[in-house]
Design a protein around this motif. Structure first.
Motif, short mmCIF file in Angstrom:
data_model
loop_
_atom_site.label_atom_id
_atom_site.label_comp_id
_atom_site.label_asym_id
_atom_site.label_seq_id
_atom_site.Cartn_x
_atom_site.Cartn_y
_atom_site.Cartn_z
N SER A 203 9.80 -4.20 15.09
CA SER A 203 10.19 -4.45 13.70
C SER A 203 11.38 -3.59 13.31
N CYS A 204 11.97 -3.90 12.16
CA CYS A 204 13.07 -3.12 11.61
C CYS A 204 13.18 -3.44 10.13
N GLN A 205 14.35 -3.15 9.54
CA GLN A 205 14.55 -3.38 8.11
C GLN A 205 14.32 -4.84 7.72
N GLU A 206 14.77 -5.77 8.57
CA GLU A 206 14.68 -7.19 8.23
C GLU A 206 13.68 -7.95 9.10
N GLU A 207 13.11 -7.30 10.05
CA GLU A 207 12.14 -7.94 10.93
C GLU A 207 10.76 -7.34 10.69
N PRO A 208 9.69 -8.18 10.77
CA PRO A 208 9.67 -9.55 11.29
C PRO A 208 9.97 -10.64 10.28
N ALA A 209 10.34 -10.29 9.03
CA ALA A 209 10.51 -11.33 8.01
C ALA A 209 11.53 -12.38 8.42
N ARG A 210 12.64 -11.93 9.05
CA ARG A 210 13.67 -12.90 9.45
C ARG A 210 13.14 -13.85 10.51
N ARG A 229 0.59 -20.80 8.77
CA ARG A 229 0.10 -20.49 7.43
C ARG A 229 0.03 -18.98 7.22
N GLU A 230 -0.56 -18.29 8.19
CA GLU A 230 -0.72 -16.84 8.09
C GLU A 230 0.64 -16.15 7.98
N LEU A 231 1.60 -16.56 8.82
CA LEU A 231 2.91 -15.91 8.82
C LEU A 231 3.72 -16.27 7.58
N HIS A 232 3.52 -17.47 7.06
CA HIS A 232 4.21 -17.83 5.81
C HIS A 232 3.81 -16.88 4.69
N LEU A 233 2.52 -16.64 4.56
CA LEU A 233 2.06 -15.78 3.47
C LEU A 233 2.60 -14.36 3.60
N ALA A 234 2.51 -13.80 4.80
CA ALA A 234 2.99 -12.43 5.00
C ALA A 234 4.50 -12.36 4.99
N GLY A 235 5.15 -13.34 5.62
CA GLY A 235 6.60 -13.31 5.73
C GLY A 235 7.29 -13.55 4.40
N TYR A 236 6.76 -14.45 3.61
CA TYR A 236 7.39 -14.71 2.31
C TYR A 236 7.35 -13.46 1.44
N SER A 751 -11.94 -12.87 -0.95
CA SER A 751 -11.00 -13.07 0.16
C SER A 751 -10.62 -11.75 0.80
N LEU A 752 -10.42 -10.74 -0.02
CA LEU A 752 -10.09 -9.41 0.49
C LEU A 752 -11.26 -8.85 1.30
N ASP A 753 -12.48 -9.03 0.78
CA ASP A 753 -13.67 -8.57 1.51
C ASP A 753 -13.79 -9.24 2.87
N LEU A 754 -13.32 -10.50 2.95
CA LEU A 754 -13.40 -11.24 4.20
C LEU A 754 -12.26 -10.89 5.16
N GLY A 755 -11.38 -10.00 4.74
CA GLY A 755 -10.25 -9.62 5.58
C GLY A 755 -9.08 -10.57 5.49
N ARG A 756 -9.13 -11.53 4.57
CA ARG A 756 -8.01 -12.46 4.38
C ARG A 756 -7.05 -11.86 3.36
N VAL A 757 -6.38 -10.82 3.80
CA VAL A 757 -5.57 -10.00 2.89
C VAL A 757 -4.42 -10.80 2.29
N GLU A 758 -3.68 -11.50 3.13
CA GLU A 758 -2.52 -12.24 2.62
C GLU A 758 -2.94 -13.37 1.69
N ASP A 759 -4.08 -14.00 1.97
CA ASP A 759 -4.61 -15.01 1.06
C ASP A 759 -4.86 -14.40 -0.31
N SER A 760 -5.46 -13.23 -0.32
CA SER A 760 -5.77 -12.56 -1.58
C SER A 760 -4.50 -12.23 -2.34
N ILE A 761 -3.51 -11.67 -1.66
CA ILE A 761 -2.26 -11.30 -2.32
C ILE A 761 -1.54 -12.53 -2.85
N ALA A 762 -1.48 -13.58 -2.04
CA ALA A 762 -0.78 -14.79 -2.47
C ALA A 762 -1.43 -15.40 -3.71
#
Length: 1013
Positions: A203-210, A229-236, A751-762
């Protein structure tokens, strides 16, 4: 800067402070001011450092036109004062040749020859400095790929060379290699190459988002939808709002458009509306606008070109209008780049993106799935196909009579008739029928007001309902409808009583007393008013006042009934029901069994009267009242018996629309009786039957919520999550927005309790972007709860900086909650821990002091003790001996809380506060190197825990304490013999208890000590 730095030391401090800011206009302006300030000092090194900061701000703030100018000044300083540049600064300078090359590519007005000339300059400089040329060939390849010619040989010249210290970071090079494979049509190869970046190991300043933004479509094309789906939530989340990553945002919008998530795409576009005006890079703007156009094109083709959409500032845009504007601008940019490059590469790439067909009809991206018809869905959901609702009459007189007939029977289809009539009467050209059977316009307006009042009451808008019922009563009186007037005035009184703050939540389960007749319900689980947190005398006073108000309502309705002649049977039954409703609400408020008998008497009176006149809706309503009364009094078996009888009657005589609610009530009773499987079965059947009726009439949202609870009892959290989100969606459709936000908040927490962190944040990001949340119209405590859950999710997602910032803000806000110091204590304590994790122990101490002060007013023994012990551990772990004093100060506070808890008779749900404190003393002293003190504390903890017995749930805690004591004694104090004696005894004990995992861990440590390792 508030004031200009007066010395180079002040300049350096200001530079460090500016570097802590996120990239954006504020940081850029600060960097520009620092350069101006540095020029006042006769120290070129100060200017070098500030110019480096300014170029970084331009690069990551998406201002490529300014970056080369700043670098030219740096290069001049290097040529004039090479001795100023130590090894680190020299590395920084030569690294930034690549930044300039990248900036020049982004500007269509920059001639291709000038870019090539710059690359020649870069090569010459690298050769003169004795540096490897792999970075130069990397830039040459990127230019070839940008232009669209000769990229294959340029790629080989770069990719075949060995990396150097000035090569792009590993993550960036991985991305370039994967993009080359992608261009060659090798999705699988590109994804294999990308894996280290997508997995987060590079990773770096712009990765892995890029990389994520480019990998989304290949993932879909290769069938990896869950990963996409998982990467869309975290990457966005990593690229949103960032001008330097506007192209990445555009690709996320494209992903939404091609997966049936157009509504989410529009939501994300609104969230990034600032990028329309903030992106100064033409190439990044080209990427962003093309992604925007892919989304808008899809929405327009689906027939929603008229939808409002966020666009350029200064005007209101529709989808079609913004698409035309974006198309013109993006086409112009493509033309300019192609003219500069002498190819059609940008036009071709743009056309390829716009010509892509959707890859999936629907991919559920978030827990809050919505279609483009969200606005249309705001009203009541249409009756499902399982039952054909009564057709709404075409002629006005028949429609009015139909509405009244259905309303008399409390039939759910009356709602559609009243809604149609409301629209007709509101039209400027409305002409009331001259028909004696229909009656006057005054009578019709009274009907509509009464229906509107019912809707307001159902949403717990009691002040509105009271006003509307009063107005309806006056109009009914004017129209000569005294029976209707009495009913409306009676409900106006009840709504006035309900305006009072609730002194306490109803005892559960306390639902199901009403029928399906609007305000005649007594289900109070969806109320939105917030009870004051009064205690002692205040609580008693509030309870007494509400009880008295409801008693007055009952007496007043009795008088209305006695004083109103010629009541029709259904009107008489409604007033009887209203009397019983006031009394059951009184019982729920007081919780006193002495108030139960009057409810049962009124329910029996209603049942007798309704049976005499064959009013089936009121017959079942009376049994609902009886069941609710038994439940409130804690006699769940009696309530269950009553509901069983009710269900038998409903199966035989109806009304059918009461069945789902009756099953829902029995399910809640079963949950109270510990019969979760039966509750699940009842609720599943209730939802099946509810599909035949409008959701509001049978409380479908409540059924989904209750089924979520049953699923949790059965250990099915994923199923529970689905029902929670469905419940929230239905609440939104019914315009019960506060309840919907609360339910969605519960879904986010689960969702957070289930470990679906990005789902919760989104989900939480989506909720917090809603107008009432953004403008502060939402209840402040509910909003704080949503933000708190989000902060916890950010922490779980290892975004420590964002989580800490949110916690700090919440701690500051909650400090003013004089009515809820306990919540402030909890928030401040969590804030302190996050600050401790970030190594900021000064602010952490301040936050802990806030928590302690709030705890003194509203004790939170276990939460605060846990936080203080964790702070002590963090400080000792991070600072070693230097942090021991601070760590012990936290433990001193925790010791005081444990003493207070003992005095108050408080018992922790988890570990004993005293044993946990002794263990933490051991761990803290061990981190700080105070091993004798550590061992003494751990021995104390072992004495407090006591040797475990069969079935003792403390065995794990005891084993861990033994392990740490043996480590301190045998390894750090080098007393292997007593440590082994300790371990062997513990191993024997744990083995006899069948605790093989714990015994194995201790055995491994004993082996290590015997081997002398």
């Amino acid at each position: 800067m508030p004031t200009a730095p007066r010395t180079t030391d002040e300049l350096q401090q200001a530079l460090i402070a500016n570097q802590q800011l996120p990239y954006g206009r504020t940081r850029t302006v600060g960097a520009e001011e620092l350069v101006d300030a540095a020029e006042q000092f006769d120290e070129p090194i100060a200017l070098v450092r500030t110019l480096l900061e300014l170029q970084s701000a331009y690069v990551y703030g998406s201002e490529p036109r300014k970056s080369p100018v700043v670098f030219a000044r740096l290069l001049t300083l290097f040529d004039e004062h090479p001795d100023l540049f130590d090894e680190r600064l020299r590395h920084e300078l030569f690294w930034r040749f690549k930044w300039v090359a990248n900036a020049l590519r982004q500007l269509p007005e920059m001639p291709l020859a000038s870019i090539q000339q710059w690359l020649t300059e870069m090569r010459a400089r690298y050769e003169k400095a004795g540096l490897g040329l792999q970075p130069y060939y990397g830039q040459a390849y990127q230019l070839a790929a940008h232009v669209g010619q000769d990229s294959a040989p340029a790629y080989e010249l770069w990719a075949a060379r060995t990396r150097t210290p000035l090569s792009d970071c590993e993550a960036c090079e991985i991305c370039e290699r994967a993009l080359y494979q992608l261009h060659e049509g090798d999705d699988e190869g590109a994804l294999d190459t990308w894996e280290p970046v997508l997995a987060g190991t590079a990773s770096c300043q712009e990765e892995p988002a890029r990389s994520v933004s480019y990998a989304l479509l290949p993932l879909l094309r290769t069938g990896r939808t869950d990963r996409a789906r998982e990467l869309h939530l975290a990457g966005y989340r990593a690229c949103r709002h960032r001008p330097s990553m506007s192209g990445e945002v555009g690709r996320h919008l494209e992903f939404c458009a091609l997966t049936g998530n157009e509504a989410r795409g529009l939501e994300l576009l609104a969230e990034n509306r600032g990028l329309f005006d903030e992106v100064e890079s033409p190439h990044a703007g080209f990427d962003f606008l093309t992604g925007v156009e892919v989304l808008l094109q899809r929405v327009e083709r689906l027939g929603h070109g008229e939808l409002p959409v966020a666009g350029y500032a200064g005007r209101v845009w529709s989808v079609a209008e913004l698409r035309a504007e974006v198309r013109a601008r993006a086409d112009d940019l493509a033309t300019r780049f192609d003219a500069r490059n002498g190819t059609t590469a940008h036009t071709d790439r743009r056309r390829a993106r716009l010509d892509r067909a959707p890859l999936l009809d629907a991919l559920e991206l978030t827990l809050r799935t919505r279609g483009l018809g969200v606005a249309a869905q705001a009203g009541p959901a249409a009756a499902p196909a399982g039952r054909t609702p009564a057709p709404v009459s075409d002629t006005l007189p028949e429609l009015i009579l139909q509405a009244r007939n259905l309303d008399e029977r409390a039939h759910p289809d009356a709602n559609a008739c009243w809604a149609r009539l409301r629209a007709l009467v509101a039209a400027p050209d409305y002409a009331h029928p001259d028909d004696p059977a229909v009656g006057s316009l005054v009578r019709l307006r009274a009907d509509l007001l009464a229906d509107e009042a019912t809707l307001a009451y159902d949403k717990d808008e009691y002040a509105v309902a009271a006003t509307l019922f009063t107005q309806a009563g006056d109009l009914y009186e004017e129209a000569g409808e005294r029976g209707h007037a009495a009913f409306a005035r009676g409900y106006a009184l009840l709504a006035e009583a309900e305006k009072r703050e609730k002194p306490a939540e109803p005892v559960e389960p306390a639902e199901g007393a009403g029928g399906a007749e609007g305000p005649e319900k007594t289900e109070k689980t969806e109320r939105t008013e917030k009870a004051e947190k009064t205690e002692g005398a205040d609580l008693a006073q509030a309870t007494e006042a509400k009880v008295a108000a409801l008693s007055d309502v009952h007496a007043a309705v009795v008088r209305l009934q006695e004083d109103t002649p010629d009541l029709a049977p259904y009107q008489e039954a409604r007033l009887l029901r209203l009397r019983a409703t006031a009394l059951v609400l009184r019982l729920q408020t007081s919780g006193s069994e002495e108030h139960a008998a009057p409810v049962l008497a009124e329910a029996d009176l209603l049942r007798t009267f309704a049976t005499l006149h064959s009013l089936v809706s009121q017959i079942s309503g009376a049994r609902f009242l009886r069941a609710t009364t038994h439940a409130v009094c804690g006699d769940l078996p009696a309530a269950r018996t009553e509901v069983d009888g009710l269900l038998d009657e409903l199966e035989e005589h109806g009304p059918a629309w009461h069945l789902p609610r009756a099953l829902g009530l029995r399910a809640r009773l079963r949950l109270g009786l510990g019969e979760a499987p039966g509750a699940h079965a009842d609720l599943t059947e209730a939802l099946r039957l509810a599909a035949d009726w409008p959701a509001e009439a049978v409380h479908t949202s409540r059924l989904h919520g209750d089924l979520a609870e049953a699923c949790m009892h059965l250990g099915r959290p994923d199923e529970a999550l689905r029902h929670l989100t469905r419940s929230a969606e239905l609440e939104l459709r019914a315009d019960r927005r506060a309840q919907a936000f609360n339910t969605y908040g519960n879904a986010a927490a689960l969702s957070l309790d289930l470990g679906r962190v990005e789902d919760s944040i989104a989900l939480l990001d989506s909720l917090l972007a809603e107008p009432e949340a953004a403008t502060g119209e939402l209840d402040d405590r509910l909003l704080a709860q949503l933000r708190l859950t989000r902060a916890r999710a950010l922490h779980a997602g290892e975004d420590l900086k964002a989580a800490t910032a949110e916690f700090v803000a919440l701690a500051a806000e909650s400090a003013g909650w004089d009515d809820d110091p306990g919540s402030h204590a909890m928030i401040a304590a969590e804030t302190a821990v996050l600050l401790g994790e970030a190594g900021e122990f000064g602010p952490a101490r301040q936050a802990a002091e806030q928590a302690l002060a709030a705890h003194a007013r509203a004790p939170r023994y276990e939460q605060l003790s846990n936080s203080l012990r964790e702070l002590a551990r963090l400080q000792a772990e991070q600072q070693g001996p230097d942090g021991l004093a601070g760590a012990l100060a936290f433990l001193t506070d925790a010791d005081r809380i444990a003493s207070e808890a003992r005095a108050a008779g408080f018992e922790a749900r988890g570990r004993s506060l005293d044993t946990a404190l002794a263990y933490e003393h051991g761990r803290v002293n061990a981190y700080a190197g105070a091993y004798e003190d550590a061992l003494a504390a751990l021995d104390k903890a072992l004495d407090l825990i006591g040797e475990p017995a069969p079935g003792d749930d403390r065995a794990g805690e005891w084993a861990e304490c033994v392990r740490l004591a043996a480590v301190v004694e045998g390894i750090y104090l080098k007393r292997a013999a007593p440590a082994l004696t300790r371990l062997d005894a513990a191993i024997t004990r744990l083995t006899s208890l069948g605790r093989t995992d714990e015994a194995t861990s201790l055995t491994s440590l004993a082996t290590r000590l015997r081997d002398g390792k």
